[in-house]
Motif scaffolding. Structure first.
Motif, PDB file in Angstrom:
ATOM      1  N   TYR A 166     -43.705  24.900  23.745  1.00  0.00           N
ATOM      2  CA  TYR A 166     -43.798  26.159  24.500  1.00  0.00           C
ATOM      3  C   TYR A 166     -45.018  26.963  24.056  1.00  0.00           C
ATOM      4  N   ALA A 167     -45.284  26.991  22.747  1.00  0.00           N
ATOM      5  CA  ALA A 167     -46.401  27.778  22.232  1.00  0.00           C
ATOM      6  C   ALA A 167     -47.741  27.229  22.716  1.00  0.00           C
ATOM      7  N   LEU A 168     -47.904  25.917  22.670  1.00  0.00           N
ATOM      8  CA  LEU A 168     -49.165  25.313  23.090  1.00  0.00           C
ATOM      9  C   LEU A 168     -49.402  25.444  24.588  1.00  0.00           C
ATOM     10  N   SER A 169     -48.326  25.588  25.349  1.00  0.00           N
ATOM     11  CA  SER A 169     -48.470  25.763  26.798  1.00  0.00           C
ATOM     12  C   SER A 169     -48.519  27.245  27.190  1.00  0.00           C
ATOM     13  N   GLY A 170     -48.534  28.118  26.174  1.00  0.00           N
ATOM     14  CA  GLY A 170     -48.623  29.545  26.436  1.00  0.00           C
ATOM     15  C   GLY A 170     -47.355  30.151  26.998  1.00  0.00           C
ATOM     16  N   GLN A 171     -46.200  29.512  26.726  1.00  0.00           N
ATOM     17  CA  GLN A 171     -44.944  29.991  27.297  1.00  0.00           C
ATOM     18  C   GLN A 171     -43.907  30.330  26.224  1.00  0.00           C
ATOM     19  N   ILE A 172     -44.365  30.687  25.042  1.00  0.00           N
ATOM     20  CA  ILE A 172     -43.424  30.988  23.966  1.00  0.00           C
ATOM     21  C   ILE A 172     -42.523  32.169  24.328  1.00  0.00           C
ATOM     22  N   GLY A 173     -43.054  33.076  25.158  1.00  0.00           N
ATOM     23  CA  GLY A 173     -42.249  34.211  25.609  1.00  0.00           C
ATOM     24  C   GLY A 173     -41.046  33.775  26.416  1.00  0.00           C
ATOM     25  N   THR A 174     -41.225  32.701  27.192  1.00  0.00           N
ATOM     26  CA  THR A 174     -40.119  32.167  27.990  1.00  0.00           C
ATOM     27  C   THR A 174     -38.994  31.660  27.091  1.00  0.00           C
ATOM     28  N   LEU A 175     -39.379  30.964  26.027  1.00  0.00           N
ATOM     29  CA  LEU A 175     -38.381  30.449  25.090  1.00  0.00           C
ATOM     30  C   LEU A 175     -37.669  31.589  24.370  1.00  0.00           C
ATOM     31  N   LEU A 176     -38.411  32.588  23.936  1.00  0.00           N
ATOM     32  CA  LEU A 176     -37.806  33.729  23.260  1.00  0.00           C
ATOM     33  C   LEU A 176     -36.848  34.473  24.180  1.00  0.00           C
ATOM     34  N   ASN A 177     -37.212  34.543  25.467  1.00  0.00           N
ATOM     35  CA  ASN A 177     -36.342  35.203  26.443  1.00  0.00           C
ATOM     36  C   ASN A 177     -35.025  34.442  26.620  1.00  0.00           C
ATOM     37  N   VAL A 178     -35.104  33.105  26.550  1.00  0.00           N
ATOM     38  CA  VAL A 178     -33.887  32.283  26.652  1.00  0.00           C
ATOM     39  C   VAL A 178     -32.921  32.637  25.525  1.00  0.00           C
ATOM     40  N   PHE A 179     -33.454  32.782  24.300  1.00  0.00           N
ATOM     41  CA  PHE A 179     -32.591  33.077  23.162  1.00  0.00           C
ATOM     42  C   PHE A 179     -32.171  34.545  23.105  1.00  0.00           C
ATOM     43  N   ALA A 180     -32.786  35.355  23.947  1.00  0.00           N
ATOM     44  CA  ALA A 180     -32.374  36.756  24.026  1.00  0.00           C
ATOM     45  C   ALA A 180     -31.151  36.937  24.923  1.00  0.00           C
ATOM     46  N   GLN A 181     -30.785  35.868  25.645  1.00  0.00           N
ATOM     47  CA  GLN A 181     -29.654  35.939  26.562  1.00  0.00           C
ATOM     48  C   GLN A 181     -28.359  35.532  25.864  1.00  0.00           C
ATOM     49  N   PRO A 182     -27.319  36.353  25.946  1.00  0.00           N
ATOM     50  CA  PRO A 182     -26.020  35.997  25.321  1.00  0.00           C
ATOM     51  C   PRO A 182     -25.472  34.672  25.831  1.00  0.00           C
ATOM     52  N   TYR A 183     -25.754  34.366  27.111  1.00  0.00           N
ATOM     53  CA  TYR A 183     -25.248  33.140  27.715  1.00  0.00           C
ATOM     54  C   TYR A 183     -25.742  31.907  26.957  1.00  0.00           C
ATOM     55  N   THR A 184     -26.975  32.003  26.406  1.00  0.00           N
ATOM     56  CA  THR A 184     -27.529  30.883  25.637  1.00  0.00           C
ATOM     57  C   THR A 184     -26.676  30.595  24.415  1.00  0.00           C
ATOM     58  N   TRP A 185     -26.307  31.644  23.689  1.00  0.00           N
ATOM     59  CA  TRP A 185     -25.519  31.467  22.468  1.00  0.00           C
ATOM     60  C   TRP A 185     -24.103  31.000  22.773  1.00  0.00           C
ATOM     61  N   ILE A 186     -23.568  31.455  23.898  1.00  0.00           N
ATOM     62  CA  ILE A 186     -22.243  30.999  24.324  1.00  0.00           C
ATOM     63  C   ILE A 186     -22.270  29.500  24.601  1.00  0.00           C
ATOM     64  N   ASN A 187     -23.310  29.057  25.290  1.00  0.00           N
ATOM     65  CA  ASN A 187     -23.424  27.627  25.615  1.00  0.00           C
ATOM     66  C   ASN A 187     -23.715  26.778  24.391  1.00  0.00           C
ATOM     67  N   LEU A 188     -24.450  27.333  23.429  1.00  0.00           N
ATOM     68  CA  LEU A 188     -24.674  26.599  22.176  1.00  0.00           C
ATOM     69  C   LEU A 188     -23.348  26.396  21.447  1.00  0.00           C
ATOM     70  N   ALA A 189     -22.522  27.431  21.410  1.00  0.00           N
ATOM     71  CA  ALA A 189     -21.211  27.323  20.763  1.00  0.00           C
ATOM     72  C   ALA A 189     -20.304  26.360  21.523  1.00  0.00           C
ATOM     73  N   ALA A 190     -20.449  26.354  22.845  1.00  0.00           N
ATOM     74  CA  ALA A 190     -19.596  25.499  23.683  1.00  0.00           C
ATOM     75  C   ALA A 190     -19.919  24.013  23.516  1.00  0.00           C
ATOM     76  N   LEU A 191     -21.063  23.702  22.903  1.00  0.00           N
ATOM     77  CA  LEU A 191     -21.421  22.296  22.693  1.00  0.00           C
ATOM     78  C   LEU A 191     -20.375  21.578  21.844  1.00  0.00           C
ATOM     79  N   ILE A 192     -19.753  22.303  20.923  1.00  0.00           N
ATOM     80  CA  ILE A 192     -18.788  21.670  20.017  1.00  0.00           C
ATOM     81  C   ILE A 192     -17.564  21.148  20.773  1.00  0.00           C
ATOM     82  N   PRO A 193     -16.850  21.985  21.526  1.00  0.00           N
ATOM     83  CA  PRO A 193     -15.712  21.427  22.275  1.00  0.00           C
ATOM     84  C   PRO A 193     -16.151  20.470  23.382  1.00  0.00           C
ATOM     85  N   ASN A 194     -17.322  20.726  23.979  1.00  0.00           N
ATOM     86  CA  ASN A 194     -17.797  19.854  25.055  1.00  0.00           C
ATOM     87  C   ASN A 194     -18.021  18.426  24.578  1.00  0.00           C
ATOM     88  N   PHE A 195     -18.446  18.284  23.327  1.00  0.00           N
ATOM     89  CA  PHE A 195     -18.678  16.937  22.795  1.00  0.00           C
ATOM     90  C   PHE A 195     -17.410  16.091  22.876  1.00  0.00           C
TER      91      PHE A 195
END
Length: 343
Positions: A166-195
């Protein structure tokens, strides 16, 4: 070097892992050219390697051998059902469900439903098989400390690789915005039962590639040579989905080259993790994370997030350099410096 039984097992494995894959690939080509939904094929294909191992052991295993044959039988039957669903989807068109903004094909829903039902049935069969049979089949969880470290190490490297990209393509802000969303953290936590609800697809590949094929090739071509060769043949196994699912046929060759990069270098880390832990569940978990972190980091949770990708030769070259830096150096680890294989 190999007994008649082992050679027979290898032939059975190849017939399912590769023979069935390429035969189904012809149906994928037909379905793709006919404008049919081929989304059921990739998940079904993931089952074939382990199904090959299961069938080989069911056919050649002696009665006195205490193997988890009940688990193998359940897994093989599920593979047949999922392959049948893929075949039927080539000739029968089902309606799309949902809205125009968030639609999903009925075939995708059906195959995902089978993954969930199948995973539950396989857990039941696996638990019922008992500790001794699970151990003999290489299915016991072991070396918890090293296993957790390997999974966490992969997660860190995966995140670092994406941050660099993301950084080399000049889109690091996009990645940071993804982690600023609560939905991202919810889905990361959901990986455990989903497995636990979809594990059979990832087990389907790793039990075939890492548990069965890796030791086989390492005994013939050395610890490093066997793993690199495994990465190549693993990449070639993806050809049908490379041409008819991940992208369009006109970009299939580029996708196939990109797949080689991924399979060789990710394969090095998966081999390292398996050799370090002697725990097949570690590659299964890592493979699950590798695939399921994609929609989370891209913030694209649509069912077709992996379908019809745009790929370029420049992108393949960039991926080669980045993956070599992230995963290639594990070939220098002490696990690959041993004189003989210990898995």
């Amino acid at each position: 070097m190999y007994t008649k039984t082992e050679k027979k097992q290898f032939i059975i494995f190849l017939l399912l892992a590769y023979g069935l894959t390429y035969v189904m690939g012809l149906l994928m080509w037909y379905g793709n050219a006919s404008g049919m939904d081929v989304s059921a094929f990739p998940n079904a294909q993931m089952m074939y390697p382990a199904a090959g191992v299961a069938l080989a052991y069911l056919i050649t295993g002696k009665k006195e051998q205490k193997l988890p044959k009940g688990f193998y039988a359940v897994f093989f039957i599920l593979t047949v059902i999922m392959a049948a669903i893929a075949v039927v989807s080539t000739f029968v068109k089902l309606p799309t469900m949902g809205t125009a903004e968030a639609s999903i094909s009925a075939w995708t829903l059906l195959i995902q439903g089978m993954l969930i039902i199948g995973s539950i049935l396989c857990w039941i069969a696996l638990i019922a098989s008992g500790k001794e049979r699970r151990k003999n089949g290489g299915l016991r969880w072991k070396n918890t400390g090293a296993s957790v470290v390997c999974v966490l190490l992969f997660f860190i490297i995966y995140m670092l690789r994406n941050a660099i990209s993301y950084a080399l393509s000049g889109q690091i802000g996009t990645l940071l915005n993804v982690f600023a969303q609560p939905y991202t953290w919810i889905n990361l936590a959901a990986l455990i039962p989903n497995f636990f609800l979809v594990f059979i697809a990832f087990f389907g590949e790793e039990y075939g590639w890492r548990y069965y094929m890796q030791p086989y090739l390492q005994r013939k071509f050395g610890l490093r040579g066997g793993v690199i060769l495994l990465g190549i043949v693993w990449g070639l196994w993806h050809l049908p989905v490379d041409f008819f699912y991940y992208t369009t046929p006109d970009m299939g060759l580029i996708m196939a080259a990109s797949q080689q990069v991924t399979c060789i270098f990710l394969g090095i880390f998966l081999a390292y993790a398996y050799m370090k832990t002697n725990n097949i569940w570690v590659p299964v978990i890592i493979h699950f994370l590798n695939n399921n972190l994609i929609p989370i980091l891209s913030a694209d949770y649509s069912a077709d997030v992996l379908e019809n990708q745009q790929v370029t030769w420049a992108g393949v070259f960039f991926s080669l350099i980045l993956n070599a830096l992230c995963f290639g150096w594990f070939l220098l680890s002490k696990q690959f410096s041993q004189k003989q294989i210990h898995i």
